[in-house]
Motif scaffolding. Sequence first.
Motif, short mmCIF file in Angstrom:
data_model
loop_
_atom_site.label_atom_id
_atom_site.label_comp_id
_atom_site.label_asym_id
_atom_site.label_seq_id
_atom_site.Cartn_x
_atom_site.Cartn_y
_atom_site.Cartn_z
N VAL A 174 32.73 43.71 27.06
CA VAL A 174 32.98 44.63 27.97
C VAL A 174 33.66 44.09 28.90
CG1 VAL A 174 31.76 45.74 30.01
CG2 VAL A 174 30.35 45.61 27.81
N ALA A 175 34.94 44.47 29.04
CA ALA A 175 35.93 44.06 30.07
C ALA A 175 35.81 44.58 31.47
CB ALA A 175 37.28 44.55 29.67
N VAL A 176 35.87 43.80 32.46
CA VAL A 176 35.61 44.00 33.80
C VAL A 176 36.68 43.51 34.69
CG1 VAL A 176 34.11 44.01 35.86
CG2 VAL A 176 33.03 44.00 33.56
N THR A 177 37.47 44.43 35.68
CA THR A 177 38.27 43.86 36.59
C THR A 177 37.72 44.55 37.98
OG1 THR A 177 39.67 45.82 35.93
CG2 THR A 177 40.00 43.52 34.97
N SER A 178 38.50 44.32 38.90
CA SER A 178 38.16 44.84 40.27
C SER A 178 39.67 45.02 41.01
CB SER A 178 37.17 43.95 41.22
OG SER A 178 37.19 44.37 42.62
N ALA A 179 39.78 46.11 41.59
CA ALA A 179 41.07 46.32 42.31
C ALA A 179 40.84 45.60 44.01
CB ALA A 179 41.01 47.82 42.88
N GLU A 180 39.70 44.94 44.19
CA GLU A 180 39.44 44.32 45.32
C GLU A 180 39.59 42.98 45.44
OE1 GLU A 180 39.22 46.39 47.90
OE2 GLU A 180 39.25 47.89 46.89
N VAL A 181 39.21 42.21 44.45
CA VAL A 181 39.42 40.98 44.34
C VAL A 181 39.85 40.44 42.89
CG1 VAL A 181 37.23 40.47 45.46
CG2 VAL A 181 36.95 40.63 42.99
N THR A 182 40.25 39.12 42.65
CA THR A 182 40.90 38.72 41.49
C THR A 182 39.93 38.37 40.54
OG1 THR A 182 40.74 36.30 42.16
CG2 THR A 182 42.83 37.54 42.76
N THR A 183 40.38 38.39 39.06
CA THR A 183 39.67 38.15 37.99
C THR A 183 38.87 37.06 38.21
OG1 THR A 183 40.77 39.81 36.72
CG2 THR A 183 39.27 38.17 35.37
N LYS A 184 39.67 35.94 38.51
CA LYS A 184 39.31 34.37 38.70
C LYS A 184 38.26 34.13 39.82
CE LYS A 184 43.11 31.99 37.24
NZ LYS A 184 44.74 30.99 37.64
N TRP A 185 38.19 35.27 40.82
CA TRP A 185 37.34 35.03 41.72
C TRP A 185 35.85 35.60 41.02
CZ3 TRP A 185 33.90 38.29 44.45
CH2 TRP A 185 33.25 38.13 45.46
N LEU A 186 35.97 37.03 40.41
CA LEU A 186 34.88 37.25 39.76
C LEU A 186 34.16 36.45 38.92
CD1 LEU A 186 35.92 41.03 38.36
CD2 LEU A 186 33.96 40.32 40.02
N HIS A 208 40.42 36.92 29.75
CA HIS A 208 41.72 36.96 28.65
C HIS A 208 42.36 38.29 29.09
CE1 HIS A 208 43.36 37.49 24.96
NE2 HIS A 208 43.14 39.09 24.84
N GLU A 209 43.84 37.99 29.32
CA GLU A 209 44.82 38.79 29.84
C GLU A 209 44.36 39.58 31.19
OE1 GLU A 209 45.66 41.91 26.77
OE2 GLU A 209 46.74 40.21 25.67
N ASP A 210 43.98 38.68 32.02
CA ASP A 210 43.46 39.10 33.31
C ASP A 210 42.19 39.94 33.19
OD1 ASP A 210 43.87 38.50 36.19
OD2 ASP A 210 44.75 40.48 36.44
N GLU A 211 41.36 39.90 32.63
CA GLU A 211 40.23 40.67 32.50
C GLU A 211 38.87 39.75 32.17
OE1 GLU A 211 41.51 45.16 30.85
OE2 GLU A 211 41.12 43.54 29.31
N LEU A 212 37.99 40.17 32.68
CA LEU A 212 36.83 39.42 32.41
C LEU A 212 35.90 39.99 31.27
CD1 LEU A 212 35.34 36.61 33.79
CD2 LEU A 212 33.89 38.07 35.02
N LEU A 213 35.83 38.90 30.42
CA LEU A 213 35.22 39.67 28.98
C LEU A 213 33.88 39.12 28.97
CD1 LEU A 213 37.98 39.44 26.34
CD2 LEU A 213 37.63 41.47 28.07
#
Length: 468
Positions: free
Chosen positions: A413-425, A441-446
């Motif tokens: 399951v790939a998760v991203t947010s428009a509000e915060v960075t993937t590294k922050w997540l 992976h490729e700026d998505e949190l897997l």
Amino acid sequence: MKKNEVLRQIPKIDEVLKEHLFSNAFEKSGRDVVTSVTRKVIDEVRAKILALGDNELEHYDIKKLSISRIVDEIKDRLEADEVNHLHGIINATGTILHTNLGRAPLCEDAVHNVEMVSRGYSNLEYDVKLGKRGSRHDILQDLMVELTGAEDVMIVNNNASATMLVLSAMAEGHEVVVSRGELVEIGGAFRIPDIMEQSGATLHEVGTTNKTKPSDYEKAINENTGALMKIHTSNYKIMGFTEEAELDELVAIGKEHDLPVIFDMGNGLMVNLAEYGLDEPNVPASLDTGIDVILFSGDKLLGGPQAGIIAGKRKYIEKMKKHPLARALRVDKMTFAAMEETLKKYRDTKVAMRDIPVLRMITTSREVLLEKAMRLADKIRTANSKLNVKIVDADDQIGGGSAPMVFLPGVAVAVTSAEVTTKWLERLLRKHEIPVIARIHEDELLFSVRTVLERELDDIAAALREVE
């Protein structure tokens, strides 16, 4: 305000400890612990004041020295001290035997048996039938002999220990012939040549990095040869123009020259998983070659607790049991408890595949993984509608230095947010009450669902609920 005047405002330890708010803390942590933390906090406050310059002292907030503020700081410290340094985490990396995350999770029956044995006394070295002292070496003997076909077995605290004991007992003061291409380094710069040196045996390298023939071993044999040794290169693979002596070829050479043959197998695989892309040697098949001694890990593909298992001919195993190192390297009752329940599963291959988490994760079909990923995605969307959630393909791995070239087709399951960075997540999840370890992976949190237990799906969703 002068510095001495500020210092006089610091409450005394006795005054702070009279606070009724500490009554529960005294009961839970003990008066000595509370007193020690109180003294440390007050000493730190005093040190900070002494370090203040005149300008800083002029603007110092005297309210920081109130008993209530200091009590709050002490309570925070006490709560932090209650958190264990070793605790559970959620592995969403897709790496099954993740060394940094404790390698193999135990099967439920192993966990229950450890709890039962640890709660009170046990017959670790007591023969209940005869009413006299027994031997811990007997606990797994019959079961391991049944499963492997070996004449005798023993267990030590990890496979590096097993290597040390085997070499010390069988080849101290003698040469051990090993292929140059098999002089592996285990994690943490722990190298086979170094272990051999510590054991008292002498390394005799043969062949080249990419090619070692059976004839290379035969040519190396001399009057000081103590054993022939083959080491499974489980954490790397040499590709291309290569050749290595097979185990049965070394066994034949050993018999011809009356020399024992040792196989450091490492991974501890007890079943054939070739149909799942895992072309690794397994214990029963290796012992069928007539090998004299085999050694392997308990917490890799075997799926049990950390241990090193040595199996083979009785005359060699008995010598190891009597060796001075055996006591230094022996395992405790909890390891025996976990290992016995793990090994019992192998009496039936279907039961082992079903109940041992490592085997179940390796053999889980893509359809099952996809269904789990869909459930996790739904839970995340329900917990936090602001997140971008989708299901993607992923490459999962065995890990733990096993089958480095094997990638298992996984689902994440790939998760991203428009509000915060993937590294922050990723950092947020690591700091959660139950840390969730995922990968970017490729700026998505897997979140690779292969290594996520069913009961952990809600915990992942709960952690993501906190994302604003």
